[in-house]
Design a protein around this motif. Structure first.
Motif, PDB file in Angstrom:
ATOM      1  N   PRO A 454       0.815  -1.225   0.000  1.00  0.00           N
ATOM      2  CA  PRO A 454       0.000   0.000   0.000  1.00  0.00           C
ATOM      3  C   PRO A 454       0.844   1.270   0.000  1.00  0.00           C
ATOM      4  O   PRO A 454       0.355   2.329  -0.380  1.00  0.00           O
ATOM      5  CB  PRO A 454      -0.817  -0.126   1.298  1.00  0.00           C
ATOM      6  N   TRP A 455       2.117   1.151   0.380  1.00  0.00           N
ATOM      7  CA  TRP A 455       2.970   2.346   0.386  1.00  0.00           C
ATOM      8  C   TRP A 455       3.144   2.927  -1.015  1.00  0.00           C
ATOM      9  O   TRP A 455       3.308   4.138  -1.178  1.00  0.00           O
ATOM     10  CB  TRP A 455       4.338   2.000   0.975  1.00  0.00           C
ATOM     11  N   ASN A 456       3.112   2.073  -2.044  1.00  0.00           N
ATOM     12  CA  ASN A 456       3.291   2.562  -3.416  1.00  0.00           C
ATOM     13  C   ASN A 456       2.224   3.590  -3.775  1.00  0.00           C
ATOM     14  O   ASN A 456       2.508   4.596  -4.436  1.00  0.00           O
ATOM     15  CB  ASN A 456       3.239   1.395  -4.408  1.00  0.00           C
ATOM     16  N   LEU A 457       0.963   3.326  -3.364  1.00  0.00           N
ATOM     17  CA  LEU A 457      -0.109   4.285  -3.646  1.00  0.00           C
ATOM     18  C   LEU A 457       0.057   5.541  -2.788  1.00  0.00           C
ATOM     19  O   LEU A 457      -0.195   6.653  -3.249  1.00  0.00           O
ATOM     20  CB  LEU A 457      -1.473   3.635  -3.389  1.00  0.00           C
ATOM     21  N   TRP A 458       0.502   5.355  -1.520  1.00  0.00           N
ATOM     22  CA  TRP A 458       0.714   6.507  -0.645  1.00  0.00           C
ATOM     23  C   TRP A 458       1.799   7.427  -1.197  1.00  0.00           C
ATOM     24  O   TRP A 458       1.734   8.657  -1.024  1.00  0.00           O
ATOM     25  CB  TRP A 458       1.098   6.020   0.754  1.00  0.00           C
ATOM     26  N   ALA A 459       2.773   6.865  -1.877  1.00  0.00           N
ATOM     27  CA  ALA A 459       3.885   7.656  -2.405  1.00  0.00           C
ATOM     28  C   ALA A 459       3.469   8.562  -3.548  1.00  0.00           C
ATOM     29  O   ALA A 459       4.230   9.425  -3.975  1.00  0.00           O
ATOM     30  CB  ALA A 459       5.014   6.727  -2.862  1.00  0.00           C
ATOM     31  N   LYS A 471      -8.419   5.097   3.739  1.00  0.00           N
ATOM     32  CA  LYS A 471      -9.751   4.494   3.766  1.00  0.00           C
ATOM     33  C   LYS A 471      -9.707   2.985   3.570  1.00  0.00           C
ATOM     34  O   LYS A 471     -10.459   2.241   4.208  1.00  0.00           O
ATOM     35  CB  LYS A 471     -10.616   5.146   2.674  1.00  0.00           C
ATOM     36  N   LEU A 472      -8.817   2.521   2.695  1.00  0.00           N
ATOM     37  CA  LEU A 472      -8.788   1.102   2.337  1.00  0.00           C
ATOM     38  C   LEU A 472      -7.974   0.259   3.320  1.00  0.00           C
ATOM     39  O   LEU A 472      -8.252  -0.934   3.488  1.00  0.00           O
ATOM     40  CB  LEU A 472      -8.207   0.942   0.927  1.00  0.00           C
ATOM     41  N   ALA A 473      -6.986   0.857   3.947  1.00  0.00           N
ATOM     42  CA  ALA A 473      -6.092   0.058   4.798  1.00  0.00           C
ATOM     43  C   ALA A 473      -6.527   0.037   6.264  1.00  0.00           C
ATOM     44  O   ALA A 473      -6.177  -0.897   6.994  1.00  0.00           O
ATOM     45  CB  ALA A 473      -4.665   0.578   4.699  1.00  0.00           C
ATOM     46  N   PHE A 474      -7.301   1.053   6.692  1.00  0.00           N
ATOM     47  CA  PHE A 474      -7.636   1.151   8.110  1.00  0.00           C
ATOM     48  C   PHE A 474      -9.142   1.304   8.296  1.00  0.00           C
ATOM     49  O   PHE A 474      -9.799   2.050   7.561  1.00  0.00           O
ATOM     50  CB  PHE A 474      -6.901   2.328   8.756  1.00  0.00           C
ATOM     51  N   ALA A 475      -9.665   0.603   9.296  1.00  0.00           N
ATOM     52  CA  ALA A 475     -11.111   0.633   9.551  1.00  0.00           C
ATOM     53  C   ALA A 475     -11.523   1.855  10.357  1.00  0.00           C
ATOM     54  O   ALA A 475     -12.705   2.221  10.361  1.00  0.00           O
ATOM     55  CB  ALA A 475     -11.534  -0.637  10.287  1.00  0.00           C
ATOM     56  N   ASP A 476     -10.610   2.491  11.044  1.00  0.00           N
ATOM     57  CA  ASP A 476     -10.936   3.648  11.877  1.00  0.00           C
ATOM     58  C   ASP A 476      -9.726   4.569  11.920  1.00  0.00           C
ATOM     59  O   ASP A 476      -8.662   4.258  11.367  1.00  0.00           O
ATOM     60  CB  ASP A 476     -11.308   3.177  13.292  1.00  0.00           C
ATOM     61  N   ARG A 477      -9.904   5.714  12.599  1.00  0.00           N
ATOM     62  CA  ARG A 477      -8.782   6.643  12.738  1.00  0.00           C
ATOM     63  C   ARG A 477      -7.610   5.969  13.446  1.00  0.00           C
ATOM     64  O   ARG A 477      -7.790   5.146  14.341  1.00  0.00           O
ATOM     65  CB  ARG A 477      -9.193   7.863  13.549  1.00  0.00           C
ATOM     66  N   ASP A 483       5.670  11.644  21.239  1.00  0.00           N
ATOM     67  CA  ASP A 483       6.926  11.110  21.783  1.00  0.00           C
ATOM     68  C   ASP A 483       6.909   9.590  21.953  1.00  0.00           C
ATOM     69  O   ASP A 483       7.885   9.020  22.415  1.00  0.00           O
ATOM     70  CB  ASP A 483       7.269  11.757  23.135  1.00  0.00           C
ATOM     71  N   GLU A 484       5.793   8.937  21.559  1.00  0.00           N
ATOM     72  CA  GLU A 484       5.726   7.482  21.660  1.00  0.00           C
ATOM     73  C   GLU A 484       5.442   6.820  20.311  1.00  0.00           C
ATOM     74  O   GLU A 484       6.006   5.774  20.001  1.00  0.00           O
ATOM     75  CB  GLU A 484       4.657   7.063  22.677  1.00  0.00           C
ATOM     76  N   GLY A 485       4.550   7.418  19.538  1.00  0.00           N
ATOM     77  CA  GLY A 485       4.260   6.864  18.226  1.00  0.00           C
ATOM     78  C   GLY A 485       2.836   6.354  18.097  1.00  0.00           C
ATOM     79  O   GLY A 485       1.958   6.643  18.925  1.00  0.00           O
ATOM     80  N   PHE A 486       2.603   5.563  17.031  1.00  0.00           N
ATOM     81  CA  PHE A 486       1.272   5.057  16.744  1.00  0.00           C
ATOM     82  C   PHE A 486       0.914   3.888  17.653  1.00  0.00           C
ATOM     83  O   PHE A 486       1.753   3.028  17.962  1.00  0.00           O
ATOM     84  CB  PHE A 486       1.173   4.589  15.276  1.00  0.00           C
ATOM     85  N   ARG A 487      -0.340   3.844  18.080  1.00  0.00           N
ATOM     86  CA  ARG A 487      -0.868   2.685  18.756  1.00  0.00           C
ATOM     87  C   ARG A 487      -1.241   1.632  17.704  1.00  0.00           C
ATOM     88  O   ARG A 487      -1.279   1.910  16.508  1.00  0.00           O
ATOM     89  CB  ARG A 487      -2.107   3.068  19.577  1.00  0.00           C
ATOM     90  N   THR A 488      -1.550   0.418  18.150  1.00  0.00           N
ATOM     91  CA  THR A 488      -1.907  -0.648  17.210  1.00  0.00           C
ATOM     92  C   THR A 488      -3.140  -0.226  16.405  1.00  0.00           C
ATOM     93  O   THR A 488      -4.185   0.105  16.987  1.00  0.00           O
ATOM     94  CB  THR A 488      -2.218  -1.953  17.962  1.00  0.00           C
ATOM     95  N   PRO A 489      -3.026  -0.203  15.083  1.00  0.00           N
ATOM     96  CA  PRO A 489      -4.141   0.298  14.271  1.00  0.00           C
ATOM     97  C   PRO A 489      -5.256  -0.727  14.124  1.00  0.00           C
ATOM     98  O   PRO A 489      -5.036  -1.930  14.235  1.00  0.00           O
ATOM     99  CB  PRO A 489      -3.478   0.579  12.921  1.00  0.00           C
ATOM    100  N   ASP A 490      -6.456  -0.222  13.877  1.00  0.00           N
ATOM    101  CA  ASP A 490      -7.598  -1.078  13.542  1.00  0.00           C
ATOM    102  C   ASP A 490      -7.593  -1.248  12.037  1.00  0.00           C
ATOM    103  O   ASP A 490      -8.015  -0.357  11.291  1.00  0.00           O
ATOM    104  CB  ASP A 490      -8.896  -0.417  14.022  1.00  0.00           C
ATOM    105  N   LEU A 491      -7.115  -2.391  11.564  1.00  0.00           N
ATOM    106  CA  LEU A 491      -6.931  -2.594  10.125  1.00  0.00           C
ATOM    107  C   LEU A 491      -8.259  -2.852   9.428  1.00  0.00           C
ATOM    108  O   LEU A 491      -9.220  -3.345  10.036  1.00  0.00           O
ATOM    109  CB  LEU A 491      -5.994  -3.780   9.879  1.00  0.00           C
ATOM    110  N   ALA A 492      -8.298  -2.525   8.139  1.00  0.00           N
ATOM    111  CA  ALA A 492      -9.453  -2.865   7.315  1.00  0.00           C
ATOM    112  C   ALA A 492      -9.525  -4.377   7.171  1.00  0.00           C
ATOM    113  O   ALA A 492      -8.530  -5.099   7.363  1.00  0.00           O
ATOM    114  CB  ALA A 492      -9.342  -2.204   5.949  1.00  0.00           C
ATOM    115  N   LEU A 493     -10.704  -4.897   6.822  1.00  0.00           N
ATOM    116  CA  LEU A 493     -10.953  -6.332   6.836  1.00  0.00           C
ATOM    117  C   LEU A 493      -9.931  -7.155   6.056  1.00  0.00           C
ATOM    118  O   LEU A 493      -9.416  -8.153   6.583  1.00  0.00           O
ATOM    119  CB  LEU A 493     -12.367  -6.616   6.320  1.00  0.00           C
ATOM    120  N   PRO A 494      -9.582  -6.794   4.796  1.00  0.00           N
ATOM    121  CA  PRO A 494      -8.633  -7.635   4.058  1.00  0.00           C
ATOM    122  C   PRO A 494      -7.290  -7.786   4.782  1.00  0.00           C
ATOM    123  O   PRO A 494      -6.747  -8.894   4.897  1.00  0.00           O
ATOM    124  CB  PRO A 494      -8.476  -6.912   2.720  1.00  0.00           C
TER     125      PRO A 494
END
Length: 505
Positions: A454-459, A471-477, A483-494
């Motif tokens: 998915p990074w190719n499309l983000w680039a 929208k396609l990679a994550f089910a929610d915000r 100073d800590e970073g991202f929490r575990t994301p809620d991924l989209a179904l696929p």
């Protein structure tokens, strides 16, 4: 007796009905040639020639050539000019203005002479002149009526008959005659402007105007500007959706033969926005400088992060920050490079193992078949709605036949027009329902390409591509703690299913 005393001075007036006759034919030069021969045969000295390429009907003061001729006569000290013209119909094709023009010339003591008509200053001569002038007016009005009848008939058959809108041009097409065809690159510019306004990319008509003005290929007015009224007219044209109408002629909206630039659904979305029935998305979701704004929430309070540029001593710096007062991270900046860099790392981690793509194919095929079945159900519902609308139209037509008051009839006609537009919109949805734009294999290849990385499309530099990844990679915000970073994301179904398959324990 001197030569000046015996030689009459003359001016010549020539006219064709439009600019096309001026450029494509030899009418003006032929008229001038015959008038000069006439003047020479009578020993007239031609001092000036005046041309017009407009209709002979209506006010002669709207004809530049006539106006210039009258000004010439007004500024000359010499009286008694002879105005020579080829045919009485070149003079004027409107009885009232023919007589007024004769009176205007008489004030300058100018006489008129025509190659195929002899003016006589007698009651009988004036009567014949008036009859011939009236005949010219009759022929003009009959020609106009015939032209309008032909135009209306062609419009009723679904052919656009007016001046080609920006983005189209007329071209002869076998089996159709002259019809609208796309005129590139203007067609693509207009399409982007219309779709941008419908989607909310352009919130104001002024933004559409600036977008159009940014393209040198888009036409301007005489002052080199794109006018606001032209933008409004552009947004209101059903022609761009592939439809034609002629309200002044009683020709209701109908499918045209020309290719549309936008869908009728997009056209309806534009009309809803013009009437204030729809709102554009908030500006904050449209900023290409901060693609994560609105998609990432503060890890302390859950408020979506905002973003801004701050001004340093020499440069401006981009930051994300929490806007919620009372939050421990309120107003504390996060460098754009930091948060977006960590997001790209997160995207790289979403790449599934190659062995999982066979599973992904089976998943997509099941989903594909499920969507096709759902589309057929939707199609059936749309067909039912279409039949209901057709019955309503018939009922209103029956009411019109029985109504007496013009206001009631007008109200019924307006309602029928609304129903007809709704019929068009539903018919367009039915034609597209259950008909994939691409085959399953083509769609699968696109989907797997995205799942693979998915990074190719983000680039991509395009904001809509970045929004699609979110929208396609994550089910929610996503949630981010400073100073800590991202929490575990809620991924989209696929991605979620593939992750679970890849880690069965």
């Amino acid at each position: 007796m001197t030569h000046a005393a015996t030689t009459k001075r003359a001016i010549i007036y020539c006219r064709v009905s439009d600019k096309k006759q001026k450029h494509d034919g030899d009418g003006l030069h032929s008229q001038e040639h015959r008038c000069r021969e006439y003047a020479a045969s009578r020993s007239y000295e031609v001092e000036a020639v005046f041309h017009d390429d407009v209709s002979g009907g209506g006010d002669f003061m709207k004809r530049p050539g006539i106006v210039a001729m009258l000004r010439f006569l007004e500024t000359q000290a010499h009286d008694g000019y002879v105005v020579v013209f080829d045919d009485l119909k070149r003079f004027a094709r409107d009885t009232i203005f023919h007589l007024k023009l004769r009176q205007e010339l008489a004030t300058y003591r100018a006489t008129v002479e025509c190659l195929n008509f002899k003016f006589e200053d007698t009651p009988e001569g004036q009567f014949v002149e008036t009859v011939i002038a009236a005949q010219g007016q009759l022929e003009r009005l009959q020609n106009r009526r015939q032209t309008l009848q032909k135009m209306k008939a062609r419009l009723e058959r679904g052919y656009y008959v007016f001046a080609a809108p920006v983005g189209y041009r007329y071209e002869k097409v076998e089996g159709h005659g002259r019809m609208l065809v796309r005129d590139e690159p203007r067609a693509s510019i207009v399409r982007e402007a219309l779709e941008g306004y419908a989607s909310g990319r352009f919130q104001l008509q002024a933004e559409v105007k600036r977008f159009l003005a940014s393209h040198p290929e888009y036409p301007r007015d005489r002052s080199g500007e794109v006018r606001a009224q032209d933008v409004t007219n552009l947004l209101k044209r059903p022609t761009y959706a592939g439809y034609v109408e002629g309200r002044n002629w009683g020709v209701a909206l109908r499918k045209g033969h020309h290719a549309p630039l936008i869908s009728f659904q997009t056209y309806r979305a534009i009309q809803d926005r013009l009437l204030g029935k729809a709102r554009a998305p908030a500006r904050k979701n449209l900023n290409a400088d901060f693609p994560l704004r609105g998609a990432v929430a503060c890890g302390h309070c859950g408020t979506p992060l905002t973003a801004c540029w701050t001004k340093g001593k020499y440069l401006r710096y981009p930051y994300y920050l929490c806007p919620k007062r009372g939050c421990e991270s309120y107003g504390k900046s996060i460098r754009r490079a930091t948060i977006e860099g960590e997001f790209e790392t997160l995207l790289h981690q979403l790449r599934p193992a190659p062995r999982l793509f066979r599973v992904a194919r089976a998943m997509f095929e099941d989903l594909w078949n499920q969507r096709l079945a759902t589309a057929e159900t939707s199609r059936s519902g749309l067909e039912t709605e279409l039949a209901k609308i057709e019955r309503e139209v018939e009922q209103f037509l029956d009411r019109i036949a029985q109504a007496q008051l013009p206001s009631v009839i007008t109200a019924y006609e307006n309602r029928i027009r609304q129903l007809e537009e709704r019929k068009i919109e539903i018919s367009e949805k039915i034609s597209n329902c259950g008909r994939p734009l691409r085959s399953f294999d083509e769609t699968l290849r696109t989907s797997l390409d995205f799942l693979a990385n998915p990074w190719n499309l983000w680039a991509s530099e395009r904001l809509e591509h970045k929004k699609a990844v979110l929208k396609l990679a994550f089910a929610d915000r996503l949630t981010y703690v400073r100073d800590e970073g991202f929490r575990t994301p809620d991924l989209a179904l696929p991605f979620k299913v593939l992750a679970e398959i890849g880690c069965p324990g």
